[in-house]
Design an enzyme around this catalytic site. Structure first.
Site, mmCIF file in Angstrom:
data_model
loop_
_atom_site.group_PDB
_atom_site.id
_atom_site.type_symbol
_atom_site.label_atom_id
_atom_site.label_comp_id
_atom_site.label_asym_id
_atom_site.label_seq_id
_atom_site.Cartn_x
_atom_site.Cartn_y
_atom_site.Cartn_z
ATOM 1 N N LYS A 16 -5.188 3.662 -10.261
ATOM 2 C CA LYS A 16 -5.096 2.363 -10.952
ATOM 3 C C LYS A 16 -5.544 1.230 -10.031
ATOM 4 C CE LYS A 16 -0.702 3.074 -11.585
ATOM 5 N NZ LYS A 16 -0.564 4.453 -11.091
ATOM 6 N N GLY A 40 2.246 2.414 -4.987
ATOM 7 C CA GLY A 40 1.300 2.374 -3.876
ATOM 8 C C GLY A 40 -0.089 2.433 -4.462
ATOM 9 N N HIS A 41 -0.746 1.284 -4.529
ATOM 10 C CA HIS A 41 -2.077 1.212 -5.148
ATOM 11 C C HIS A 41 -3.112 1.018 -4.050
ATOM 12 C CE1 HIS A 41 0.038 -0.274 -9.082
ATOM 13 N NE2 HIS A 41 0.368 0.949 -8.734
ATOM 14 N N GLN A 224 3.208 3.045 -11.619
ATOM 15 C CA GLN A 224 3.658 4.373 -12.056
ATOM 16 C C GLN A 224 2.740 4.862 -13.197
ATOM 17 O OE1 GLN A 224 6.500 1.891 -11.536
ATOM 18 N NE2 GLN A 224 6.120 2.615 -9.485
#
Ligand code: GDP
Ligand code: IMO
Ligand code: MG
Length: 440
Positions: A16, A40-41, A224
Site C-alpha cells: 500500500k 509499516g508502509h 492493515q
C-alpha cells in the site's frame, strides 16, 4: 472533487505504501483513517527507503498535506520519532501534517496490558505487533479512553490520568501483572510531548470537509488489510480497527456520499504475519522461495511473514466488503522463477464446496483450498513498465485473476520503486484520479 480510498485486500503488507506514494502525486491531501504505528508502509525512492508507520505515505511528496484522523490511535512519542526521522531525511512535515483532536492516545500501560494478555494462558495469543493498539481501542469502545484533545486542559488531563491509572492497576493485577509506571512522570512526559504536537492538532473532520468543499482532492490510505478488519476479518486474529473502506467514514468524518471510489491492493500471492487462519499458506520450499524473493519480513517487527498463494475467495470477499472499483497487483516479479503457480479458486469444507468465507476462525482453518495451477513464466519481470513487455504467461496470470474476479486490474507493480510500475490505460482508476499519472 475527487476522493479515493486505497485499501489492503488481504492481510496487510500488500504494498500500500508504494501505491499510495505513487498515487499521492495526483492528490492534494492524503489521510489515514485507522490503525496506529502497528502499520509499516515501505516506500523506496532512489537510494532512500522510508518506513511510514502512522504518518500517511503521501507526506513524502512535496507540498502534499497529510492527515491522521480520529479513527487512528496515537503514541505521541512514536509519532514525534517518526516526524524527526523524516526530518533527518530532508522531509519536513511542518504546516502540512494535521492530527485529529479526537484520535485516542496510546499510553505505556496499553503495551503492558497487551503483553499480559498475549502471555496469558487463558487467552489465545494473536501475535500482535505489541504496540498497545488493541487495549487502546478497547478503552475507546469502553468510553474511558483519553484523546489528543484531552491534553489541552492540564488539570482535566491529570484527572483522566488518575482514573486511568487506578483502573489499569486493577486490570493488570487481574491478569497477573503490575503497573510499574510513575504516574506523575508519565503525565509530565505526555504534556511535554503534547506541546510539540499542539500546532498540528485540529478537528480533522472539519478540515477535510472544508478542503473537499473547496474542490481539493483526498486520497485515503488504509493500513492493515481487509482480513485484519475487526468486523470483517478473521476474528479474533485481527487488528482492533476498521481497516476496510467503511472505516473512512467513521475514521475521518467524511460521508460516503463524498467518496468517489475504492481501489484494492493485493500482492500477486499472499502473506500474513501473526497468528490465525491462512488457507493458502505454503510451508514447503515454494513458500520459502516467496519469502526470500519477496523479502517477506515485517517492516515494523522484523517478524518473518507467512507466505502462500493467491486466494481468490479472499479477494472476492474483499471486493464485496470494500466495493472495489479496481485492483492493483503488486510484487509480480516475486513469482518470476516459479515453474508453476497455484491459485486458489474456491474452498471446500468437509467435502462440500463453500460459497462464503466462514466467520469462525476454526472453520476457516479447516477449509481445503481448491487450486488451479498456472504455468510460470521463468523470466524477469522486474522493473517492467509496459503490459505488452511482460512475458505472455505473466499476462495470462493477470488476465486469469481479472477474469476470475470480474474486476479490472488497473496497475501492476514490478518492483519497489515508483517507476517500476505498469499503469494500464482506460481503467476505472484512471477515471477516478484527479488527473493522469505523470511518467515516474
Ligand atoms: P504495506 O504495509 O502494504 O505498505 O506493505 P509493506 O511496505 O509492509 O510491504 C511491502 C514490501 O514490498 C515493501 O518492502 C515494498 O518496498 C515492497 N514492494 C512493493 N511493491 C513491490 C514490487 O512490486 N516488487 C517487489 N519486489 N517489492 C515490492
Ligand atoms: P500494514 O499497514 C500486516 C497484524 C499483526 C497481528 C494482528 C493484530 O503494514 O499492512 P495489532 O498489533 O494490530 O493488534 O496486531 O494484526 N498486523 C499487521 N499485519 N500488516 C500490518 O500493517 C499489520 N498491522 C497489524 O501481525 O496478527
Ligand atoms: Mg506493512
Amino acid at each position: 472533487m475527487s476522493s479515493l480510498i486505497t485499501v489492503g485486500a488481504q492481510w496487510g503488507d500488500e504494498g500500500k505504501g508504494k501505491v499510495v506514494d505513487l498515487l499521492a502525486e495526483k492528490f492534494d491531501i492524503v489521510a489515514r483513517y485507522q490503525g496506529g504505528h502497528n502499520a509499516g508502509h515501505t516506500v523506496e525512492i532512489g537510494q532512500k527507503r522510508f518506513i511510514l508507520q502512522l504518518i500517511p505515505s503521501g507526506v513524502l511528496r512535496e507540498g502534499k498535506k497529510a492527515v491522521i484522523g480520529n479513527g487512528a490511535v496515537v503514541d505521541p512519542e512514536a509519532l514525534l520519532k517518526e516526524i524527526d526521522g523524516l526530518g533527518k531525511n530532508g522531509i519536513s512535515v511542518e504546516g502540512r501534517l494535521f492530527l485529529s483532536n479526537r484520535a485516542h492516545l496510546i499510553f505505556p500501560y496499553h503495551g503492558l496490558l497487551e503483553k499480559a494478555l498475549e502471555n496469558s494462558p487463558h487467552r489465545q495469543s494473536i501475535g500482535t505487533t505489541a504496540r498497545g493498539i488493541g487495549p487502546t481501542y478497547e478503552d475507546k469502545a469502553g468510553r474511558r479512553g483519553i484523546r489528543v484533545g484531552d491534553m489541552e486542559d492540564e488539570s482535566n488531563f491529570r484527572c483522566l490520568m488518575k482514573a486511568a491509572f487506578q483502573e489499569k492497576r486493577m486490570a493488570l493485577r487481574a491478569c497477573g501483572g503490575e503497573l510499574s509506571l510513575d504516574e506523575d512522570r508519565l503525565v509530565k512526559d505526555y504534556l511535554n510531548l503534547c506541546r510539540r504536537l499542539r500546532p498540528m492538532v485540529v478537528d480533522t473532520a472539519v478540515f477535510l470537509n472544508h478542503e473537499l468543499d473547496a474542490g481539493r482532492s483526498v486520497l485515503f490510505e488504509g493500513a492493515q488489510g481487509t482480513m485484519l478488519d475487526v468486523d470483517h476479518g478473521t476474528y479474533p486474529y485481527v487488528t482492533s480497527s476498521s481497516s476496510t473502506a467503511g472505516g473512512v467514514c467513521t475514521g475521518l468524518g467524511v460521508a460516503p456520499t463524498r467518496i468517489s471510489g475504492v481501489i484494492g491492493v493485493s500482492k500477486a500471492y499472499t502473506t500474513r504475519v501473526g497468528g490465525g487462519p491462512f488457507p493458502t499458506e505454503d510451508k514447503t520450499a515454494a513458500g520459502e522461495l516467496l519469502r526470500g524473493r519477496g523479502k517477506e519480513f515485517g517492516a515494523v517487527t522484523q517478524r518473518s511473514r507467512r507466505c502462500g498463494w493467491l486466494d481468490l475467495p479472499v479477494l472476492r470477499y474483499s471486493a464485496m466488503i470494500n466495493g472495489l472499483d479496481s485492483l492493483i497487483v503488486t510484487k509480480l516479479d516475486v513469482l518470476d522463477e516459479l515453474d508453476e503457480i497455484p491459485v486458489c479458486t474456491s474452498y471446500e469444507l468437509d467435502g462440500s464446496a463453500l460459497q462464503e468465507l466462514p466467520p469462525q476462525a476454526d472453520r476457516l482453518e479447516r477449509v481445503r483450498p481448491v487450486y488451479q495451477t498456472l504455468p510460470g513464466w521463468k523470466q524477469s519481470t522486474f522493473g517492467v513498465t509496459q503490459f505488452h513487455d511482460l512475458p505472455p504467461k505473466a499476462r495470462e496470470y493477470l488476465e486469469f485473476i481479472q477474469g476470475q474476479m470480474g474486476l479490472e486490474i488497473s496497475m501492476v507493480s514490478t518492483g519497489p520503486e515508483r517507476e517500476q510500475t505498469i499503469v494500464l490505460p482506460g481503467t476505472r482508476l484512471e477515471k477516478l484520479l484527479p488527473g493522469p499519472l505523470a511518467p515516474q
